[in-house]
Every structure is written in structure tokens, then in C-alpha cells.
Design an enzyme around this catalytic site. Structure first.
Site, PDB file in Angstrom:
ATOM      1  N   LYS A 127       0.817  -1.218   0.000  1.00  0.00           N
ATOM      2  CA  LYS A 127       0.000   0.000   0.000  1.00  0.00           C
ATOM      3  C   LYS A 127       0.848   1.265   0.000  1.00  0.00           C
ATOM      4  O   LYS A 127       0.355   2.335  -0.337  1.00  0.00           O
ATOM      5  CB  LYS A 127      -0.916   0.019   1.228  1.00  0.00           C
ATOM      6  CG  LYS A 127      -2.042  -0.993   1.121  1.00  0.00           C
ATOM      7  CD  LYS A 127      -3.115  -0.752   2.161  1.00  0.00           C
ATOM      8  CE  LYS A 127      -4.245  -1.758   1.967  1.00  0.00           C
ATOM      9  NZ  LYS A 127      -5.226  -1.721   3.031  1.00  0.00           N
ATOM     10  N   LYS A 212      -8.317 -11.444  -6.568  1.00  0.00           N
ATOM     11  CA  LYS A 212      -9.396 -11.489  -5.588  1.00  0.00           C
ATOM     12  C   LYS A 212     -10.496 -10.497  -5.936  1.00  0.00           C
ATOM     13  O   LYS A 212     -10.203  -9.414  -6.431  1.00  0.00           O
ATOM     14  CB  LYS A 212      -8.846 -11.105  -4.196  1.00  0.00           C
ATOM     15  CG  LYS A 212      -8.671 -12.287  -3.264  1.00  0.00           C
ATOM     16  CD  LYS A 212      -8.169 -11.855  -1.907  1.00  0.00           C
ATOM     17  CE  LYS A 212      -9.291 -11.497  -0.957  1.00  0.00           C
ATOM     18  NZ  LYS A 212      -8.843 -11.385   0.442  1.00  0.00           N
ATOM     19  N   LYS A 215     -13.119  -4.472  -3.436  1.00  0.00           N
ATOM     20  CA  LYS A 215     -13.874  -3.227  -3.570  1.00  0.00           C
ATOM     21  C   LYS A 215     -13.035  -2.137  -4.216  1.00  0.00           C
ATOM     22  O   LYS A 215     -13.562  -1.121  -4.649  1.00  0.00           O
ATOM     23  CB  LYS A 215     -14.459  -2.768  -2.234  1.00  0.00           C
ATOM     24  CG  LYS A 215     -13.494  -2.619  -1.097  1.00  0.00           C
ATOM     25  CD  LYS A 215     -14.288  -2.319   0.198  1.00  0.00           C
ATOM     26  CE  LYS A 215     -13.516  -2.709   1.438  1.00  0.00           C
ATOM     27  NZ  LYS A 215     -14.362  -2.828   2.624  1.00  0.00           N
TER      28      LYS A 215
END
Ligand code: TRP
Length: 350
Positions: A127, A212, A215
Site C-alpha cells: 500500500k 481477488k 472493492k
């Protein structure tokens, strides 16, 4: 490996009650992967253990959140817990920020965790890479330390999570063990065990069976959102990436066919069957037959969940009552743990 010397005593192990803790972030909408991978598993646990299910709003603010939306997003996750079947009479549902122990124990654990441990976290590395690396919050780095505090403020022993949380759970165990050692308090904190949610834990993108369902995927067609209409669900499944082969009659035939495996897997979990059961019915047929059946099944299973969520979100009184009483009950468990923690550390007390 050298043998354990008989003079070396193994530290005492935690012998208190067993308890489950898990959390979901109130950021963005929930999708099928969250539903099957987390919520449905939580429901299965509430009859086996005392359970605490948290909406982790302190974690959410590690990246910017709109103050006008945060409370509504928190209610939405609570509504999803309820709609999925978490029973507030059995399990505690609450908002992380309503129990101060999380922040306090998080700080204490900042002083237990080592830089090297936290720097190794691959989720943070992923991230924080890229051009804006200097501009991310310190909280994002500290995220897994707060997660350890979430779990251990309740001395939780079992933590249902996805495989992507493996490293964070190992960090929680390291922090618990070091606290117990450093403060000469053997067995004070349990070393929490992850419970990886079996089949259904990995629901993949409808557009790419190797990624995966997420969202953060820019394509909304890649996921089924919990609040999608029946129409949306059917369309997304019909347009999901597949291949032109027939479905195999044996699960081994799904190897190397990521999209086919994903769609069969989704059917299986939604219907409470094994993948082999699904192939016994659909093996030898093409996606022209399988996709409409999957769409019908998904609408039948998710429609009622979405309806309940919408009802709860339109009248937030019920959700607010659940969150409020959940926060009180959570605090009743965490407060005595924090009293003990302060004593073990040696803080001044009147
Ligand atoms: N990090 C978890 C996730 O992204 C959410 C979380 C926060 C959590 N605190 C937790 C999960 C404590 C289990 C236990 O899924």
C-alpha cells in the site's frame, strides 16, 4: 536444532476463556467475497464461542474518509452483520471507536512491537509503494499494531480472517508473547489463533479469475455488491469472464481454468454444496446453461440479505441500538483487561 534444556521452563500458557474477535472496515461497499468469506463464517461461529464482531472505524481513517459518510458506512457494516444472520443476543456487534481500550492498548503495543516486525508487513509495503510514499499516514504503518490491540483488549483466542491477514495475526502473536515476556506476566495474553475460512474464503474477480474480488477494483462488473439489484447480479454473472469449454465432471478438470473454478466455487458456497456436487449436476454442460442457474441462485440467496440491509439502513434506530449496547458490552469486557494491563506495566494508580 538443539534440544530444549530441562532447566528451561516453558512459559505458562493462557488458560482463560476462549473468545472470538473479528472486524470489518467501514470503507466502501461490501461484496460477495466479504459476505461468503467473512460474514457467513461469523454466523457459523456465534453458536460455538462467545463472539465479538467489530466495525473497525479507527482502521478506516488510516486513509482519508469523508466525515459526512463515516457513520453511515459504520451503520451499513452493522446492518450487513445483522442481515447475514449475526444475532446481537448472542454476539457483540459494535463500533471500534466507541470503546477507548483499542486506542489505549494500541499505544501500549506501539511500545512493545519492534520497527523491524512492522516494517516486514507486506500489506503495508504494497500500500505504501509508489510515488506518494512520503504522504501516507503513520496510522497506515501502525495499522497491524492496532489490530493486535483489537484482538487482545478482549483476550480473544480465535480470529476468523482471510488468508491475506496471516502476517497480521502472526504479528499479534509476537506482540502478545513479547508483552507477556517483557512484563514477566506469563500467560497474560493468549496467542490468538487465526481461523482461515475454508472454501469460499477466496472469491475471485468476475473479470479475472486470478485476482481477488475487491472493492478497490475500478471495474464494478468485477464484483457483486451486497446491495446490487437482482438485475445487476444477473447481468454481472452473465457477463462474467469464462471460457468456451464445457464444465468438467470432476473437480480436477477445473485446474488451469481460473474463471470456471471461481464460478463453480461461488455456486458451491452459495448453495452449501461441494464443488464436486455442482459438477455432478453441471459437468458436460456449457456456461450457457450454468451461468443462468448461478444467476438465479445468487439472486435467491443475496436478495433477502440486501432487502434486510436496506430495511435496516432506512430506519437506523435498530442498528444504532445494537451498536450502542454492543459498545457497552464490549467495554465491560475490555475495561477490566485494561485495568490489569495498567497494573502489569506499573502505571501510577490512585
Ligand atoms: N485488517 C482486517 C482486514 O482488513 C480488519 C481488522 C481490523 C481485523 N482489526 C481486526 C480482523 C481484528 C480481525 C481482527 O480484514
Amino acid at each position: 536444532m538443539s534440544e530444549q534444556k530441562s532447566s528451561e521452563q516453558k512459559p505458562a500458557e493462557y488458560s482463560g476463556p476462549q473468545r472470538v474477535f473479528s472486524g470489518v472496515q467501514p470503507s466502501g461497499s461490501l461484496h460477495l467475497g466479504n459476505y461468503l468469506g467473512a460474514l457467513v463464517k461469523f454466523v457459523a461461529m456465534q453458536d460455538q464461542y462467545p463472539c465479538i464482531f467489530c466495525v473497525v472505524d479507527l482502521h478506516a481513517i488510516t486513509v482519508p474518509q469523508d466525515p459526512k459518510l463515516l457513520a453511515a458506512q459504520t451503520r451499513e457494516i452493522a446492518a450487513a452483520y445483522l442481515a447475514a444472520g449475526v444475532d446481537p443476543k448472542k454476539a457483540i456487534i459494535f463500533a471500534q471507536s466507541s470503546v477507548l481500550a483499542h486506542a489505549e492498548l494500541g499505544w501500549i503495543f506501539n511500545c512493545v512491537a519492534r520497527m523491524g516486525w512492522v516494517e516486514r508487513m507486506t500489506q503495508f509495503k504494497d500500500k505504501s509503494s509508489g510515488k506518494d510514499a512520503e504522504n501516507i499516514s503513520v496510522g497506515l504503518f501502525d495499522y497491524p499494531v492496532l489490530q493486535a490491540a483489537d484482538i487482545l483488549a478482549y483476550k480473544a483466542t480465535h480470529v476468523p480472517v482471510g488468508e491475506d491477514q496471516k502476517q497480521h495475526l502472526e504479528l499479534s502473536r509476537d506482540i502478545a508473547a513479547k508483552f507477556n515476556r517483557d512484563f514477566n506476566a506469563p500467560g497474560f495474553f493468549p496467542l490468538p489463533e487465526p481461523i482461515y475460512q475454508g472454501p469460499g474464503a477466496r472469491i475471485m474477480s468476475l473479470k479475472d479469475g486470478t485476482k481477488k474480488m475487491s472493492k478497490s477494483d475500478p471495474s464494478d462488473a468485477s464484483r457483486i455488491n451486497l446491495l446490487d439489484t437482482a438485475d445487476d447480479i444477473a447481468k454481472k454473472i452473465k457477463r462474467a469472464t469464462s471460457d468456451s469449454d464445457l464444465l468438467p465432471s470432476d473437480v480436477k478438470g477445473l485446474a488451469g481454468r481460473a474463471e470456471a473454478a471461481n464460478l463453480v466455487g461461488i455456486y458451491a458456497v452459495l448453495n452449501g454444496q461441494s464443488e464436486q456436487d455442482v459438477l455432478n449436476e453441471f459437468g458436460g454442460h456449457g456456461f450457457g446453461k450454468f451461468k443462468p442457474a448461478l444467476a438465479d441462485l445468487a439472486v435467491a440467496k443475496l436478495g433477502p440479505v440486501a432487502d434486510t440491509m436496506r430495511r435496516l439502513m432506512n430506519d437506523p434506530g435498530e442498528v444504532d441500538r445494537v451498536l450502542k449496547s454492543g459498545g457497552e458490552r464490549a467495554n465491560e469486557i475490555a475495561a477490566p483487561v485494561m485495568d490489569e494491563v495498567r497494573k502489569v506495566i506499573g502505571f501510577w494508580r490512585p
